[in-house]
Motif scaffolding. Structure first.
Motif, PDB file in Angstrom:
ATOM      1  N   VAL A  70      10.240  -6.120   1.386  1.00 13.40           N
ATOM      2  CA  VAL A  70      11.199  -5.585   2.345  1.00 13.40           C
ATOM      3  C   VAL A  70      12.360  -4.952   1.588  1.00 13.40           C
ATOM      4  O   VAL A  70      13.017  -5.614   0.779  1.00 13.40           O
ATOM      5  CB  VAL A  70      11.746  -6.688   3.288  1.00 13.40           C
ATOM      6  CG1 VAL A  70      12.753  -6.104   4.269  1.00 13.40           C
ATOM      7  CG2 VAL A  70      10.615  -7.385   4.023  1.00 13.40           C
ATOM      8  N   LEU A  71      12.564  -3.671   1.850  1.00 11.54           N
ATOM      9  CA  LEU A  71      13.730  -2.958   1.333  1.00 11.54           C
ATOM     10  C   LEU A  71      14.656  -2.704   2.517  1.00 11.54           C
ATOM     11  O   LEU A  71      14.186  -2.367   3.605  1.00 11.54           O
ATOM     12  CB  LEU A  71      13.325  -1.620   0.714  1.00 11.54           C
ATOM     13  CG  LEU A  71      12.349  -1.661  -0.449  1.00 11.54           C
ATOM     14  CD1 LEU A  71      11.963  -0.241  -0.873  1.00 11.54           C
ATOM     15  CD2 LEU A  71      12.941  -2.406  -1.625  1.00 11.54           C
ATOM     16  N   GLY A  72      15.942  -2.852   2.301  1.00 16.65           N
ATOM     17  CA  GLY A  72      16.888  -2.623   3.383  1.00 16.65           C
ATOM     18  C   GLY A  72      17.992  -1.692   2.950  1.00 16.65           C
ATOM     19  O   GLY A  72      18.232  -1.503   1.751  1.00 16.65           O
ATOM     20  N   SER A  81      15.360  -1.227   7.783  1.00 16.41           N
ATOM     21  CA  SER A  81      14.540  -1.781   6.711  1.00 16.41           C
ATOM     22  C   SER A  81      13.246  -0.992   6.583  1.00 16.41           C
ATOM     23  O   SER A  81      12.766  -0.390   7.543  1.00 16.41           O
ATOM     24  CB  SER A  81      14.251  -3.263   6.938  1.00 16.41           C
ATOM     25  OG  SER A  81      13.616  -3.455   8.169  1.00 16.41           O
ATOM     26  N   LEU A  82      12.719  -0.998   5.371  1.00 14.07           N
ATOM     27  CA  LEU A  82      11.440  -0.383   5.058  1.00 14.07           C
ATOM     28  C   LEU A  82      10.578  -1.501   4.493  1.00 14.07           C
ATOM     29  O   LEU A  82      10.911  -2.092   3.467  1.00 14.07           O
ATOM     30  CB  LEU A  82      11.626   0.742   4.027  1.00 14.07           C
ATOM     31  CG  LEU A  82      10.369   1.482   3.605  1.00 14.07           C
ATOM     32  CD1 LEU A  82       9.754   2.228   4.786  1.00 14.07           C
ATOM     33  CD2 LEU A  82      10.684   2.463   2.478  1.00 14.07           C
ATOM     34  N   VAL A  96      -2.555  -0.714   2.422  1.00 13.79           N
ATOM     35  CA  VAL A  96      -1.098  -0.744   2.508  1.00 13.79           C
ATOM     36  C   VAL A  96      -0.645   0.131   3.664  1.00 13.79           C
ATOM     37  O   VAL A  96      -1.221   1.190   3.914  1.00 13.79           O
ATOM     38  CB  VAL A  96      -0.462  -0.201   1.207  1.00 13.79           C
ATOM     39  CG1 VAL A  96       1.052  -0.200   1.300  1.00 13.79           C
ATOM     40  CG2 VAL A  96      -0.916  -0.991   0.009  1.00 13.79           C
ATOM     41  N   TYR A  97       0.380  -0.330   4.359  1.00 19.25           N
ATOM     42  CA  TYR A  97       1.086   0.559   5.279  1.00 19.25           C
ATOM     43  C   TYR A  97       2.556   0.207   5.226  1.00 19.25           C
ATOM     44  O   TYR A  97       2.949  -0.887   4.840  1.00 19.25           O
ATOM     45  CB  TYR A  97       0.517   0.501   6.703  1.00 19.25           C
ATOM     46  CG  TYR A  97       0.855  -0.733   7.495  1.00 19.25           C
ATOM     47  CD1 TYR A  97       1.960  -0.758   8.347  1.00 19.25           C
ATOM     48  CD2 TYR A  97       0.065  -1.878   7.416  1.00 19.25           C
ATOM     49  CE1 TYR A  97       2.270  -1.891   9.083  1.00 19.25           C
ATOM     50  CE2 TYR A  97       0.365  -3.002   8.153  1.00 19.25           C
ATOM     51  CZ  TYR A  97       1.463  -2.997   8.988  1.00 19.25           C
ATOM     52  OH  TYR A  97       1.768  -4.129   9.713  1.00 19.25           O
ATOM     53  N   LEU A  98       3.377   1.187   5.570  1.00 16.16           N
ATOM     54  CA  LEU A  98       4.822   1.014   5.561  1.00 16.16           C
ATOM     55  C   LEU A  98       5.347   0.989   6.985  1.00 16.16           C
ATOM     56  O   LEU A  98       4.854   1.711   7.851  1.00 16.16           O
ATOM     57  CB  LEU A  98       5.490   2.166   4.800  1.00 16.16           C
ATOM     58  CG  LEU A  98       5.086   2.307   3.342  1.00 16.16           C
ATOM     59  CD1 LEU A  98       5.698   3.571   2.744  1.00 16.16           C
ATOM     60  CD2 LEU A  98       5.500   1.087   2.540  1.00 16.16           C
ATOM     61  N   GLN A  99       6.319   0.154   7.200  1.00 16.44           N
ATOM     62  CA  GLN A  99       6.938   0.033   8.521  1.00 16.44           C
ATOM     63  C   GLN A  99       8.431   0.285   8.356  1.00 16.44           C
ATOM     64  O   GLN A  99       9.085  -0.310   7.503  1.00 16.44           O
ATOM     65  CB  GLN A  99       6.691  -1.371   9.073  1.00 16.44           C
ATOM     66  CG  GLN A  99       7.374  -1.636  10.386  1.00 16.44           C
ATOM     67  CD  GLN A  99       7.233  -3.102  10.797  1.00 16.44           C
ATOM     68  OE1 GLN A  99       6.635  -3.904  10.086  1.00 16.44           O
ATOM     69  NE2 GLN A  99       7.795  -3.434  11.929  1.00 16.44           N
ATOM     70  N   PHE A 100       8.959   1.186   9.167  1.00 16.90           N
ATOM     71  CA  PHE A 100      10.390   1.466   9.200  1.00 16.90           C
ATOM     72  C   PHE A 100      10.938   0.842  10.473  1.00 16.90           C
ATOM     73  O   PHE A 100      10.403   1.038  11.553  1.00 16.90           O
ATOM     74  CB  PHE A 100      10.627   2.982   9.216  1.00 16.90           C
ATOM     75  CG  PHE A 100      12.070   3.363   9.358  1.00 16.90           C
ATOM     76  CD1 PHE A 100      12.877   3.511   8.249  1.00 16.90           C
ATOM     77  CD2 PHE A 100      12.632   3.575  10.609  1.00 16.90           C
ATOM     78  CE1 PHE A 100      14.215   3.853   8.375  1.00 16.90           C
ATOM     79  CE2 PHE A 100      13.967   3.915  10.756  1.00 16.90           C
ATOM     80  CZ  PHE A 100      14.759   4.061   9.635  1.00 16.90           C
TER      81      PHE A 100
END
Length: 131
Positions: A70-72, A81-82, A96-100
């Motif tokens: 988690v990047l914020g 957050s990403l 893999v998938y990314l969630q914004f």
């Protein structure tokens, strides 16, 4: 507002993908071509800017090896957050998938939805060749 990138299959173990994403310097390899600035600000923080957009600082907020990073937002007016979700398919393949995720007023959400969707899709699509 919640947005998700398409799922991307990577021919590496989930641990390898997790380790790659855990090193924030590697995010430069995932950035779109229209990046105008990328700067590592510390072990867990980096700044980037895309042409025509304000600078954004992301900080590593949470790690759950080998499945989630988690990047914020680190400062600034927007809180979001990403999240990188990593799933093991087999010993040498992962998905893999990314969630914004962020809270925005309706006008802001309408303005950023397209660019953010394209951004996280580009990050995900660049992963197989970068990891």
């Amino acid at each position: 507002m919640n947005l998700e990138s398409p799922k991307t299959t990577i021919n590496k173990s989930s641990e390898t993908v997790f380790n790659f994403l855990s090193d924030i310097k590697n995010f430069e390899k995932l950035m779109p071509e229209n990046i105008s600035k990328f700067e590592v600000l510390g072990e867990d923080k980096f700044l980037f800017a895309l042409k025509g957009m304000p600078e954004i600082v992301l900080k590593k907020k949470e790690v759950v090896p080998p499945n989630k990073i988690v990047l914020g937002a680190a400062g600034g007016k927007l809180d979001f957050s990403l999240i990188g979700h990593i799933s093991e398919i087999d010993a040498n393949t992962s998905e893999v998938y990314l969630q914004f995720s962020g809270e925005f007023n309706a006008m802001m959400a309408m303005m950023i939805k397209g660019p953010i969707s394209k951004f996280i899709e580009t990050l995900a699509n660049n992963m197989p060749s970068a990891v």
